[in-house]
Design a protein around this motif. Structure first.
Motif, PDB file in Angstrom:
ATOM      1  N   ILE A  33       0.836  -1.203   0.000  1.00  0.00           N
ATOM      2  CA  ILE A  33       0.000   0.000   0.000  1.00  0.00           C
ATOM      3  C   ILE A  33       0.868   1.249   0.000  1.00  0.00           C
ATOM      4  CG2 ILE A  33      -1.752   1.288   1.279  1.00  0.00           C
ATOM      5  CD1 ILE A  33      -2.727  -1.405   2.386  1.00  0.00           C
ATOM      6  N   ALA A  34       1.892   1.279   0.869  1.00  0.00           N
ATOM      7  CA  ALA A  34       2.761   2.449   0.955  1.00  0.00           C
ATOM      8  C   ALA A  34       3.530   2.682  -0.336  1.00  0.00           C
ATOM      9  CB  ALA A  34       3.738   2.291   2.121  1.00  0.00           C
ATOM     10  N   ALA A  35       3.788   1.618  -1.101  1.00  0.00           N
ATOM     11  CA  ALA A  35       4.574   1.732  -2.325  1.00  0.00           C
ATOM     12  C   ALA A  35       3.811   2.430  -3.450  1.00  0.00           C
ATOM     13  CB  ALA A  35       5.022   0.350  -2.798  1.00  0.00           C
ATOM     14  N   THR A  36       2.522   2.716  -3.271  1.00  0.00           N
ATOM     15  CA  THR A  36       1.770   3.419  -4.319  1.00  0.00           C
ATOM     16  C   THR A  36       2.164   4.890  -4.417  1.00  0.00           C
ATOM     17  OG1 THR A  36      -0.053   3.957  -2.791  1.00  0.00           O
ATOM     18  CG2 THR A  36      -0.209   1.889  -4.020  1.00  0.00           C
ATOM     19  N   LYS A  37       2.904   5.393  -3.440  1.00  0.00           N
ATOM     20  CA  LYS A  37       3.342   6.789  -3.480  1.00  0.00           C
ATOM     21  C   LYS A  37       4.763   6.887  -4.019  1.00  0.00           C
ATOM     22  CE  LYS A  37       4.129  10.945  -0.720  1.00  0.00           C
ATOM     23  NZ  LYS A  37       3.997  11.608   0.600  1.00  0.00           N
ATOM     24  N   ALA A  38       4.938   7.665  -5.090  1.00  0.00           N
ATOM     25  CA  ALA A  38       6.278   7.933  -5.614  1.00  0.00           C
ATOM     26  C   ALA A  38       6.954   8.978  -4.725  1.00  0.00           C
ATOM     27  CB  ALA A  38       6.198   8.431  -7.050  1.00  0.00           C
ATOM     28  N   GLN A 118     -14.185   9.601  -2.365  1.00  0.00           N
ATOM     29  CA  GLN A 118     -14.114   8.543  -3.365  1.00  0.00           C
ATOM     30  C   GLN A 118     -12.917   8.712  -4.308  1.00  0.00           C
ATOM     31  OE1 GLN A 118     -15.785   5.803  -3.528  1.00  0.00           O
ATOM     32  NE2 GLN A 118     -15.099   5.027  -5.521  1.00  0.00           N
ATOM     33  N   ALA A 119     -12.702   9.955  -4.765  1.00  0.00           N
ATOM     34  CA  ALA A 119     -11.600  10.196  -5.703  1.00  0.00           C
ATOM     35  C   ALA A 119     -10.252   9.864  -5.059  1.00  0.00           C
ATOM     36  CB  ALA A 119     -11.613  11.639  -6.178  1.00  0.00           C
ATOM     37  N   GLY A 120     -10.064  10.316  -3.822  1.00  0.00           N
ATOM     38  CA  GLY A 120      -8.823  10.017  -3.122  1.00  0.00           C
ATOM     39  C   GLY A 120      -8.674   8.531  -2.843  1.00  0.00           C
ATOM     40  N   PHE A 121      -9.789   7.890  -2.493  1.00  0.00           N
ATOM     41  CA  PHE A 121      -9.784   6.452  -2.234  1.00  0.00           C
ATOM     42  C   PHE A 121      -9.341   5.689  -3.473  1.00  0.00           C
ATOM     43  CE2 PHE A 121     -11.851   2.303  -1.615  1.00  0.00           C
ATOM     44  CZ  PHE A 121     -11.493   2.015  -0.300  1.00  0.00           C
ATOM     45  N   VAL A 124      -5.504   6.248  -4.538  1.00  0.00           N
ATOM     46  CA  VAL A 124      -4.507   5.521  -3.746  1.00  0.00           C
ATOM     47  C   VAL A 124      -4.659   4.018  -3.941  1.00  0.00           C
ATOM     48  CG1 VAL A 124      -3.684   5.000  -1.429  1.00  0.00           C
ATOM     49  CG2 VAL A 124      -4.305   7.337  -2.027  1.00  0.00           C
ATOM     50  N   LEU A 125      -5.836   3.505  -3.635  1.00  0.00           N
ATOM     51  CA  LEU A 125      -6.026   2.055  -3.681  1.00  0.00           C
ATOM     52  C   LEU A 125      -6.298   1.542  -5.085  1.00  0.00           C
ATOM     53  CD1 LEU A 125      -8.119   1.474  -0.441  1.00  0.00           C
ATOM     54  CD2 LEU A 125      -5.665   1.298  -0.780  1.00  0.00           C
ATOM     55  N   GLY A 126      -6.616   2.446  -6.018  1.00  0.00           N
ATOM     56  CA  GLY A 126      -6.847   2.006  -7.388  1.00  0.00           C
ATOM     57  C   GLY A 126      -5.586   1.536  -8.080  1.00  0.00           C
TER      58      GLY A 126
END
Length: 248
Positions: A33-38, A118-121, A124-126
């Motif tokens: 999950i944390a790896a989704t952020k560059a 929803q957009a933020g959800f 990140v998780l998309g």
């Protein structure tokens, strides 16, 4: 001390192995999950090295946590063996796939009229399914090679030269893990150029390997404690010492 080629491993009938497996799976799940952020570290660091254009150190949000999974993997492989580590890898595989499916379902569920996230959800998780695929492919390849190399080296050296198999297995496992992960995950976190990709790959490999080397004293301490605490490991050492002739 055991003789060369006399590797000893503990049995899994203890509270330590399940706890290590749970910690390993938790680290893997959080890392995906944390790896989704560059992330770009030290953006002041800018230079050109041939075709490589460095504008800071490109990594992801899990760079500080992910190396811990290899430390845990080393401990499990050293104390419990390759088969035990393979079971741990499979446990992580199942949990991460389940998490990915749950995120996909949660994103697709109709949002309440008052819910504004929803957009933020989704943002990140998309991206998690792509990251999960990268993480699963990378860690299955990397952790399997890491464990295999460590155990094979132990079978040749016995209890001696733990530092050599920790470093040797780390270099092999981390390289292939990082190569596979970065190749799949790069575009999912926004990396578009070859320069950034090479930066991402090299920094990831060097960082993960360096962390494992730096925390090696802790790995040594944990391995030593487990070998003393596990009755089946102690009995295995005793059995080997009885059948192994002393070298004058």
């Amino acid at each position: 001390m055991t003789a060369s080629g006399k590797a000893v491993f503990a049995k899994l009938s203890s509270p330590y192995y399940p706890a290590l497996t749970a910690l390993f799976v938790g680290v893997m799940l959080i890392s995906n999950i944390a790896a989704t952020k560059a992330v770009v570290l030290f953006d002041w660091l800018q230079f050109d090295l041939g075709p490589l254009h460095v504008n800071g150190l490109v990594t992801d949000g899990a760079f500080f946590l992910f190396p811990l999974s290899y430390v845990i993997g080393d401990v499990i492989s050293e104390v419990y063996g390759f088969r035990a580590m393979r079971r741990t890898i499979m446990s992580g595989f199942v949990v991460i796939v389940l998490a990915s499916l749950c995120f996909w379902v949660a994103i697709d569920l109709p949002a309440a009229s008052f819910y504004e996230g929803q957009a933020g959800f989704e943002s990140v998780l998309g991206t998690v399914p792509r990251i999960v695929l990268a993480g699963l492919a990378g860690y299955v390849v990397g952790e399997t090679l890491n464990s295999y190399v460590l155990v094979k080296m132990k079978e040749r050296a016995g209890e001696s030269h733990l530092w050599a198999r920790l470093i040797g297995s780390t270099v092999v496992g981390e390289f292939f893990d990082t190569l596979v992960f970065c190749s799949i995950a790069a575009t999912a976190i926004g990396i578009r150029t070859w320069s950034d990709f090479i930066n991402y790959l090299v920094i990831g490999f060097v960082w993960k390997t360096l962390v494992e080397v730096l925390v090696m004293p802790i790995t040594y301490a944990v391995v030593r404690h487990l070998k003393r605490a596990e009755p089946t490991y102690r009995s295995g050492l005793a059995g080997v010492s009885q059948v192994t002739p002393k070298v004058p």
